[in-house]
Scaffold this motif. Sequence first.
Motif, PDB file in Angstrom:
ATOM      1  N   ARG A  17     -10.431   1.290   3.769  1.00  0.00           N
ATOM      2  CA  ARG A  17      -9.741   0.448   2.807  1.00  0.00           C
ATOM      3  C   ARG A  17     -10.572   0.274   1.536  1.00  0.00           C
ATOM      4  NH1 ARG A  17      -6.143   1.671   5.540  1.00  0.00           N
ATOM      5  NH2 ARG A  17      -4.412   0.405   6.325  1.00  0.00           N
ATOM      6  N   CYS A  64       0.806  -1.225   0.000  1.00  0.00           N
ATOM      7  CA  CYS A  64       0.000   0.000   0.000  1.00  0.00           C
ATOM      8  C   CYS A  64       0.838   1.273   0.000  1.00  0.00           C
ATOM      9  CB  CYS A  64      -0.927   0.009   1.213  1.00  0.00           C
ATOM     10  SG  CYS A  64      -0.069   0.047   2.803  1.00  0.00           S
ATOM     11  N   VAL A 112      -5.174   0.537   0.374  1.00  0.00           N
ATOM     12  CA  VAL A 112      -5.566   1.720   1.144  1.00  0.00           C
ATOM     13  C   VAL A 112      -6.509   2.596   0.320  1.00  0.00           C
ATOM     14  CG1 VAL A 112      -3.491   1.792   2.574  1.00  0.00           C
ATOM     15  CG2 VAL A 112      -3.502   2.950   0.355  1.00  0.00           C
ATOM     16  N   SER A 125      -0.212   5.495  -0.413  1.00  0.00           N
ATOM     17  CA  SER A 125      -0.559   6.018   0.900  1.00  0.00           C
ATOM     18  C   SER A 125       0.128   7.346   1.186  1.00  0.00           C
ATOM     19  CB  SER A 125      -0.159   5.000   1.980  1.00  0.00           C
ATOM     20  OG  SER A 125      -0.314   5.534   3.270  1.00  0.00           O
TER      21      SER A 125
END
Length: 323
Positions: A168, A85, A124, A89
Amino acid sequence: MGPSYIFATLGKEVMDCVEIYAGAGGLATGLGRAGFHHLLLVDSDAACIDTLKRNGFTNTRHARVEDVDFTPFAGVSLLCGGPPCQPWSLGGKDSGQGDERNGWESTLRAVQQCRPKAVLFENVRGFLRPKFAKYRESIRERLEGMGYHLVIESVNAKDYGVPQHRERVFIVGFQSPVARAAYVSPPPADRVVTVREALSQLGEPDGRNGHALHGNARAYAGHNGSSLDGVAKTITSGANGLGGGSNTLRLADGSVRYFTVREAATLQSFPDNYQFPETWTTAYRQIGNSVPVELAYVFGLAVAAALDPGDKADLVDKISTSS
């Protein structure tokens, strides 16, 4: 722990799956509860493979996803995983497809090689930001070009029985248009589980089973711990958390402390007997990078129901509260 979902399994077949970027086993544990049997779990982190083995997972492979041949698993029921992720992120480099950790190309290669009946990928919420739209659309187009009918869902784990604010994205896809039409998004739980309720079963930290105090946390403006009477802030992979007081608990007297490893695992809905490394930083990295078990479970149930609607009863929300 907290509200749970019940899925009446009428069929006799256990569905099989292959998991990539398996990490410490949050997704695998939830999918196992939902009735999936893992034929293979792949991760490049040796410590994660050790954790999987410690908790009873077999068929693990310590390797980079891009180095694995998935053709022997052609036709598997489900290919699943959580591509790294960090490229998507705000807490990582935020550099998207140009990040060396971008796992989507290897993920698409795995899909191409094993052609599963269904795919389930987690990432994410930042993956949905406009700056990544072009690459995200290319992923969609390539999956659809391989014959998959997709749905992209943005969820918060707190709405599904996880005592934590954790936003998520799930990408769910099916080869069969009938299965896609049968897919029903997991319904929210009937109530929210608080930190106090989730941790009550653990008692005060006693130094056993990862339930030991560590370090000295402090509160300051814009950085305060999670309240006992709400859901926790997002559990992160950094041992000391990120800004805003993640990974810390605000006590009744106003002081704060770090969640113990066992508490953090509980807030990610891991079973109490799930074992993590003794090293604090390694344990927190594994826990913080995991898919919450309960969230994996309800998505697993929904995918299983769509794949085999004749042998599975409908997903039922508002069921029971387990102790």
